[in-house]
Design a protein around this motif. Sequence first.
Motif, PDB file in Angstrom:
ATOM      1  N   ILE A 150     -31.623 -75.376  12.417  1.00  0.00           N
ATOM      2  CA  ILE A 150     -30.788 -74.578  13.471  1.00  0.00           C
ATOM      3  C   ILE A 150     -29.602 -75.169  13.452  1.00  0.00           C
ATOM      4  N   ALA A 151     -28.665 -74.260  13.689  1.00  0.00           N
ATOM      5  CA  ALA A 151     -27.162 -74.466  13.886  1.00  0.00           C
ATOM      6  C   ALA A 151     -26.254 -73.740  14.933  1.00  0.00           C
ATOM      7  N   PHE A 152     -25.915 -74.663  15.742  1.00  0.00           N
ATOM      8  CA  PHE A 152     -25.179 -74.159  16.695  1.00  0.00           C
ATOM      9  C   PHE A 152     -23.718 -74.195  16.368  1.00  0.00           C
ATOM     10  N   LEU A 153     -22.875 -72.980  16.568  1.00  0.00           N
ATOM     11  CA  LEU A 153     -21.795 -72.870  15.856  1.00  0.00           C
ATOM     12  C   LEU A 153     -20.571 -72.477  16.820  1.00  0.00           C
ATOM     13  N   LEU A 154     -19.401 -73.204  16.716  1.00  0.00           N
ATOM     14  CA  LEU A 154     -18.271 -72.642  17.528  1.00  0.00           C
ATOM     15  C   LEU A 154     -16.971 -72.368  16.968  1.00  0.00           C
ATOM     16  N   ALA A 155     -16.325 -71.187  17.166  1.00  0.00           N
ATOM     17  CA  ALA A 155     -15.079 -70.909  16.425  1.00  0.00           C
ATOM     18  C   ALA A 155     -14.067 -71.297  17.344  1.00  0.00           C
ATOM     19  N   PHE A 156     -12.821 -71.699  16.395  1.00  0.00           N
ATOM     20  CA  PHE A 156     -11.568 -71.849  17.281  1.00  0.00           C
ATOM     21  C   PHE A 156     -10.360 -71.037  16.478  1.00  0.00           C
ATOM     22  N   GLU A 157      -9.416 -70.804  17.239  1.00  0.00           N
ATOM     23  CA  GLU A 157      -8.191 -70.097  16.863  1.00  0.00           C
ATOM     24  C   GLU A 157      -7.144 -71.131  17.373  1.00  0.00           C
ATOM     25  N   ILE A 162     -13.156 -69.576  20.931  1.00  0.00           N
ATOM     26  CA  ILE A 162     -12.837 -68.055  20.919  1.00  0.00           C
ATOM     27  C   ILE A 162     -14.216 -67.351  20.677  1.00  0.00           C
ATOM     28  N   GLY A 163     -15.391 -68.088  20.386  1.00  0.00           N
ATOM     29  CA  GLY A 163     -16.522 -67.476  20.162  1.00  0.00           C
ATOM     30  C   GLY A 163     -17.659 -68.342  19.337  1.00  0.00           C
ATOM     31  N   GLY A 164     -18.635 -67.900  19.170  1.00  0.00           N
ATOM     32  CA  GLY A 164     -19.810 -68.665  18.534  1.00  0.00           C
ATOM     33  C   GLY A 164     -21.005 -67.947  18.311  1.00  0.00           C
ATOM     34  N   GLY A 165     -21.982 -68.621  17.782  1.00  0.00           N
ATOM     35  CA  GLY A 165     -23.296 -68.145  17.898  1.00  0.00           C
ATOM     36  C   GLY A 165     -24.229 -69.225  17.309  1.00  0.00           C
ATOM     37  N   ILE A 166     -25.582 -68.830  17.121  1.00  0.00           N
ATOM     38  CA  ILE A 166     -26.583 -69.691  16.579  1.00  0.00           C
ATOM     39  C   ILE A 166     -27.255 -69.135  15.241  1.00  0.00           C
ATOM     40  N   HIS A 185     -12.147 -60.506  19.641  1.00  0.00           N
ATOM     41  CA  HIS A 185     -12.423 -61.460  18.351  1.00  0.00           C
ATOM     42  C   HIS A 185     -13.973 -60.995  17.959  1.00  0.00           C
ATOM     43  N   GLY A 186     -14.524 -59.944  18.440  1.00  0.00           N
ATOM     44  CA  GLY A 186     -16.126 -59.573  18.197  1.00  0.00           C
ATOM     45  C   GLY A 186     -16.388 -59.693  16.679  1.00  0.00           C
ATOM     46  N   GLU A 187     -15.654 -58.668  16.027  1.00  0.00           N
ATOM     47  CA  GLU A 187     -15.875 -58.560  14.674  1.00  0.00           C
ATOM     48  C   GLU A 187     -15.407 -59.943  13.826  1.00  0.00           C
ATOM     49  N   THR A 188     -14.414 -60.458  14.269  1.00  0.00           N
ATOM     50  CA  THR A 188     -14.219 -61.568  13.265  1.00  0.00           C
ATOM     51  C   THR A 188     -15.118 -62.800  13.564  1.00  0.00           C
ATOM     52  N   ILE A 189     -15.858 -63.013  14.721  1.00  0.00           N
ATOM     53  CA  ILE A 189     -16.802 -63.856  15.113  1.00  0.00           C
ATOM     54  C   ILE A 189     -17.847 -63.650  14.389  1.00  0.00           C
ATOM     55  N   LEU A 215     -24.261 -53.220  18.149  1.00  0.00           N
ATOM     56  CA  LEU A 215     -25.052 -52.682  17.004  1.00  0.00           C
ATOM     57  C   LEU A 215     -23.877 -51.993  15.869  1.00  0.00           C
ATOM     58  N   ASP A 216     -23.016 -51.179  16.443  1.00  0.00           N
ATOM     59  CA  ASP A 216     -22.051 -50.652  15.772  1.00  0.00           C
ATOM     60  C   ASP A 216     -21.460 -51.500  14.874  1.00  0.00           C
ATOM     61  N   GLU A 217     -21.019 -52.543  15.560  1.00  0.00           N
ATOM     62  CA  GLU A 217     -20.239 -53.638  15.108  1.00  0.00           C
ATOM     63  C   GLU A 217     -20.826 -54.349  13.881  1.00  0.00           C
ATOM     64  N   ALA A 218     -22.239 -54.592  14.146  1.00  0.00           N
ATOM     65  CA  ALA A 218     -23.116 -55.209  13.095  1.00  0.00           C
ATOM     66  C   ALA A 218     -23.175 -54.275  12.078  1.00  0.00           C
ATOM     67  N   LEU A 219     -23.516 -52.950  12.189  1.00  0.00           N
ATOM     68  CA  LEU A 219     -23.592 -52.153  10.968  1.00  0.00           C
ATOM     69  C   LEU A 219     -21.990 -52.160  10.298  1.00  0.00           C
ATOM     70  N   ARG A 220     -21.081 -51.983  10.866  1.00  0.00           N
ATOM     71  CA  ARG A 220     -19.771 -52.275  10.015  1.00  0.00           C
ATOM     72  C   ARG A 220     -19.631 -53.420   9.375  1.00  0.00           C
ATOM     73  N   ALA A 221     -20.131 -54.561   9.873  1.00  0.00           N
ATOM     74  CA  ALA A 221     -20.214 -55.795   9.146  1.00  0.00           C
ATOM     75  C   ALA A 221     -20.989 -55.794   7.853  1.00  0.00           C
ATOM     76  N   GLY A 222     -21.970 -54.809   7.665  1.00  0.00           N
ATOM     77  CA  GLY A 222     -22.812 -54.801   6.522  1.00  0.00           C
ATOM     78  C   GLY A 222     -24.427 -54.952   6.784  1.00  0.00           C
ATOM     79  N   PHE A 223     -24.546 -55.081   7.904  1.00  0.00           N
ATOM     80  CA  PHE A 223     -26.064 -55.109   8.297  1.00  0.00           C
ATOM     81  C   PHE A 223     -26.882 -53.670   8.167  1.00  0.00           C
ATOM     82  N   GLU A 224     -28.053 -53.630   7.973  1.00  0.00           N
ATOM     83  CA  GLU A 224     -28.783 -52.611   7.870  1.00  0.00           C
ATOM     84  C   GLU A 224     -29.854 -52.414   8.875  1.00  0.00           C
ATOM     85  N   LEU A 225     -30.234 -51.302   9.242  1.00  0.00           N
ATOM     86  CA  LEU A 225     -31.426 -50.975  10.316  1.00  0.00           C
ATOM     87  C   LEU A 225     -32.546 -51.340   9.791  1.00  0.00           C
ATOM     88  N   LEU A 226     -33.469 -52.245  10.339  1.00  0.00           N
ATOM     89  CA  LEU A 226     -34.698 -52.311   9.963  1.00  0.00           C
ATOM     90  C   LEU A 226     -35.893 -51.698  10.806  1.00  0.00           C
TER      91      LEU A 226
END
Length: 236
Positions: A150-157, A162-166, A185-189, A215-226
Motif C-alpha cells: 500500500i502506498a499513499f502518495l502526495l504530489a508537489f509543485e 497539489i494532489g495525490g492518491g493511493i 492538475h487532474g490529468e497531471t496527477i 472516467l473521461d480523464e482516465a480513458l484519455r490517460a490510457g485506461f480501458e473499460l472493464l
Amino acid sequence: MASSFLRAAISNNAFWCDAVCKALGSPGEFTSTIWFHRRGTPPFYPDVVTLMEADGEQTEAIATLVNSEGRVWAIKDSYAALDLEPLGFRLLFEAEWIGMRTPVSVPSPISWQRMESAADLARWEMEWRKANGPVAQRIFSEPLLHDPEIAFLLAFEHGKPIGGGILNRAAGVVGLSNLFAEGRHGETIRRGLIAQAAELYPREPLAGYEHGDDLDEALRAGFELLGPLRVWLKEA
C-alpha cells in the motif's frame, strides 16, 4: 462472462476496503460471493462488495445483513447486476471498472512523496479532505503505512501539495483509488500516479473505477473499460 482482469479489479477493491477497516481495528468478512462488514464502514466505503456475478445467494445474504441491523447500508454491486429496490435501496451512482495492462513510467513535471509516518499520513488526509469535503472521522490509519503493498502518495509543485492518491497491490493487480487534484492538475496527477505505479510495482496491471468527467480523464490517460458497477444506498 466476466474477464479475469475484471475479477481481479473487483477482488483488489474488496481487499482494499477490508484493509482500511482492519487498520481501524474492525476487519470485514469474506465469503465466496461477497465481502461484507457487519458493524458499518468508514465514510465513502461500502458495507458489501459483490465478488461474483449476481445470483440468488447474494441477494439473500444482503437481505439477511440489512434485516440484522437498522442502519445505513451501502452496497457495491460490482457487476451492475442486482435489483435492490425491493430491499429498500436506491441507486446512488453508476460507474465503470477500468484497467491498464502495462503502466509506463514517464518523466513527470511534478515531484512525488510516499507517506511514511503518522504525521505524513495526517497531512495526506488533510489534503485529501480539501477535495472531498468535511468528514466526521479519520478514515486512514497508521497501520496502512506498514504494508509494503500500500502506498499513499502526495504530489508537489514548487513545494506545495497539489494532489495525490493511493496504490494497493492485491489479487494480481495494483488498485488506484482516492485520487484528488487541485484545480487544473487532474490529468497531471493521474498520469503521475500511473508512473508511480510502474516504478513501485513494475509490470503489474493497474485497475480502479471512475465515472463522469473522471472516467473521461482516465480513458484519455490510457485506461480501458472493464465493466459497469453500481452503488446502492439504503437509509436507516
